[in-house]
Design an enzyme around this catalytic site. Structure first.
Site, PDB file in Angstrom:
ATOM      1  CG  ASP A 102      -2.144  -0.826   1.076  1.00  0.00           C
ATOM      2  OD1 ASP A 102      -2.473  -1.175  -0.071  1.00  0.00           O
ATOM      3  OD2 ASP A 102      -2.772  -1.144   2.105  1.00  0.00           O
ATOM      4  CB  SER A 103       1.747   3.965  -1.731  1.00  0.00           C
ATOM      5  OG  SER A 103       0.932   4.027  -2.901  1.00  0.00           O
ATOM      6  CG  LEU A 135       3.337   4.555   4.549  1.00  0.00           C
ATOM      7  CD1 LEU A 135       2.179   4.470   3.570  1.00  0.00           C
ATOM      8  CD2 LEU A 135       2.981   5.485   5.711  1.00  0.00           C
ATOM      9  N   GLY A 146       0.332  -2.455   8.999  1.00  0.00           N
ATOM     10  CA  GLY A 146      -0.509  -2.449  10.193  1.00  0.00           C
ATOM     11  C   GLY A 146      -0.729  -1.088  10.808  1.00  0.00           C
ATOM     12  N   GLY A 174     -12.943 -36.373  13.796  1.00  0.00           N
ATOM     13  CA  GLY A 174     -12.848 -36.322  15.243  1.00  0.00           C
ATOM     14  C   GLY A 174     -11.417 -36.209  15.720  1.00  0.00           C
ATOM     15  CG  ASP A 204     -22.957  10.258  33.812  1.00  0.00           C
ATOM     16  OD1 ASP A 204     -24.010  10.725  34.290  1.00  0.00           O
ATOM     17  OD2 ASP A 204     -21.860  10.309  34.384  1.00  0.00           O
TER      18      ASP A 204
END
Length: 627
Positions: free
Chosen positions: A126-127, A157, A160, A277, A459
């Site tokens: 990615d970029s 980069l 993650g 199993g 609240d």
């Protein structure tokens, strides 16, 4: 030469016909984004982007929904896709409307950009440019991504890392809002588009598109389409899966072969079950081993960030495991930093309750000290990011005494409660009080409508509403917040005077209890009175009969409600009456009769327009005068 001249003139006329945008007063963007000012629009607001399904990665609603942080149904409904077809694969190029929350965001001291901030986790390869042009289809630019993420190096980069991608958008201004423009749709121009074809697709006049955009847009620029409602998208017909073929008829004379085949399949099935199993048992053992290894890795990671100090303490190990999911999302402060910032948590640094003010590396923070019960609060705060919510900057865990510290942005002007019920109440004029109400409503709108599952604050009160240096309001303290609606609880918590009747009676947790509490805050803004007085009388009970009677009776009743500080100012009675009516509707005892936050924001924004249009020179509206 003459044919060439004619050809050139024809080309110019063709270009002018495609996008005959005249010069306008709309702000011109550059590659960094579309500039804005906070008081120019009704931001933050609901907006939409026009998106096309693309192969190979974005041909299903679930993947596209994850990219834009919305649910699948939030895309299928405005996109005219039935629930029965929402799980089917999409066709390449299929048009979609995707909801986003648009706001005017300050990127530095002098520049603000209008965008929806979407978080994206960087993958291998990615970029900024690739994600902007491919996955987000030019709804942003890599230059704008760099501006919004100043601490990241585009050429380095880490896989993650979370990056904010600013999706270009706009909110309707006051003029457009009055002309019933409810949404602005972000649309990326394709080379084959013309102004006429875009206007026809959305069912709006070409003049409204030109007025809302900069002159002379180019292919792959983002433009904004003002609409009162979204048009119906024509979707491709989804064919049902082919029916199963009927079994071939049995051939006479082969009964023995069929019987033998059945016995063989039975034996094979038994062996298959036995193998499955054994495989399940092996997987269970392997997963237990992997979990133990993962816990060891997490403990090692916690040691590296300097907050793993003890050994053999079961409470401490549980505490560290709780916060391990948050290590990559927030800054982890050291207890030594907090001690130095607050002078050992000296009372001179105390703001209120257990919240201290501290400066770390020249930046001021609000530091909340608490025993370890913040995991749910951290989970909820990971999901919210909005200009009208106080931002969590990080946390710290001191394992020596199992204390957790939440570190928030410091909001300079304190709580609304201190301004309304302290010595500064006379400084809050009506327009400022109304803007505070709209800010809080927009914050609640985001929390209720743009989180999945929905978050209930539980609240809402004037002491949990903080005012920044510009006197804009931010909702604070998610300590009681609940993720998920319509739950039942036997543990009733909250602040007396703000608690909704259905929550006290039956323990029902829903967004409607926040709306009730917001109605009480509106009463405080109008009256200047506290939610519960010294004799224990709650404020909202006294407003129950406000809407009854004729207009003159309601006007006299309102004058008895108004904060005395407002009588020293000039403000339109119509606006105050509108806000009081909104408050009363929020305080309906039947929660189903209370408005949604979308309706509340709309009503308050209309009242804000009335104040904006009002001036002392124009006395067409009734004025508040001293009694």
């Amino acid at each position: 030469m003459e044919p060439q001249i004619r050809h050139g003139c024809s080309l110019l006329l063709f270009i002018f016909f495609i996008f005959p945008f005249p010069p306008s007063s709309a702000q011109s963007p550059d590659a960094d984004g579309y500039s804005c000012t906070a008081n120019q629009t009704t931001a933050p607001c609901q907006a939409y982007v026009f998106y096309r399904a693309t192969a190979p990665d974005f041909l299903d609603l679930a993947t596209i929904a994850d990219l834009f942080w919305v649910s699948r149904h939030e895309i299928s409904r405005p996109s005219n896709i039935s629930d029965s077809n929402a799980t089917f694969p999409l066709v390449s190029g299929q048009p979609l409307f995707i909801p986003i929350t648009c706001s005017c965001n300050s990127v530095n001291a002098s520049v603000s950009i209008s965008y929806a901030n979407l978080s994206y986790k960087i993958n291998s390869g990615d970029s900024f440019w690739l994600v902007s042009t491919s996955k987000f289809q030019n709804l942003t630019t890599f230059q704008s991504v760099e501006v919004v993420n100043p601490t990241l190096v585009p050429t380095n980069l880490s896989i993650g890392v979370d990056v904010v991608f600013p999706i270009f958008c706009k909110c309707p201004n006051s003029t457009q809002f009055k002309n019933r423009v409810n949404f602005m749709v972000s649309y990326v121009i394709h080379p084959q588009d013309t102004l006429f074809s875009i206007a026809s697709r959305f069912g709006v006049p070409t003049s409204e598109i030109t007025a809302a955009n900069r002159p002379n847009p180019k292919a792959f620029d983002t433009i904004f389409i003002p609409v009162s409602r979204l048009p119906n998208l024509t979707q491709p017909i989804v064919l049902p899966p082919p029916p199963e073929q009927p079994p071939a008829p049995a051939i006479e004379g082969k009964n023995r072969a069929v019987t033998g085949l059945a016995i063989g399949m039975g034996i094979a099935g038994f062996l298959l079950i036995l193998m499955v199993g054994l495989w399940v048992c092996g997987v269970g053992k392997r997963r237990r081993s992997e979990r133990e290894m993962k816990e060891g890795i997490e403990r090692q990671k916690l040691q590296e960030v300097g907050i793993w100090k003890g050994k053999g303490k079961e409470m401490e190990m549980d505490l560290m495991a709780d916060v391990s999911d948050c290590l990559d999302k927030y800054r982890v402060f050291k207890i030594e930093e907090l001690n130095e910032a607050t002078n050992g948590f000296h009372e001179r640094s105390l703001i209120q309750g257990s919240v201290y003010k501290g400066s770390i590396n020249g930046v001021e923070f609000a530091i909340k000290k608490m025993k370890w019960n913040a995991y749910e609060q951290l989970k909820i705060l990971q999901k919210v990011n909005h200009g009208n919510l106080v931002k969590l900057e990080g946390f710290c865990v001191d394992p020596d005494d199992t204390t957790c510290y939440l570190i928030y942005e410091y909001v300079e002007n304190g709580s609304l409660h201190s301004w309304l019920h302290g010595s500064q109440k006379r400084k809050l004029n009506w327009r400022r009080r109304l803007r505070i109400a709209i800010d809080v409503a927009n914050g609640l709108l985001y929390v209720h409508e743009h989180t999945r599952p929905r978050v209930v604050h539980k609240d809402i009160k004037s002491s949990n509403i903080l005012l920044d240096a510009s006197m804009r309001a931010k909702i604070a303290n998610f300590g009681l917040a609940k993720s998920g609606c319509n739950a039942i609880t036997m543990h009733i918590v909250g602040t007396q005077g703000y608690i909704a009747p259905e929550y006290i009676a039956d323990g029902v947790v829903s967004t409607k209890m926040d709306i009730f509490a917001f109605g009480v805050v509106l009463l405080e803004l109008v009256s200047g009175k506290e939610a519960i007085d010294e004799e224990g009388r709650v404020l909202w009970m006294r407003a129950s009969g406000f809407s009854e009677g004729k207009e003159k009776e309601k006007l006299d009743r309102l004058k008895n409600w108004i904060d005395e500080a407002l009588f020293e100012q000039s403000c339109p009675m119509e606006s105050v009456m509108d806000v009081m009516n909104v408050a009363v509707s929020c305080l309906q005892k039947d929660p189903t009769k209370r408005p949604s936050m979308v309706e509340v924001v709309y009503a308050l924004s209309k009242s804000d327009d009335a104040v904006f249009d009002f001036s002392d020179d124009t006395l067409s509206a009734p004025i508040l005068t001293a009694r």
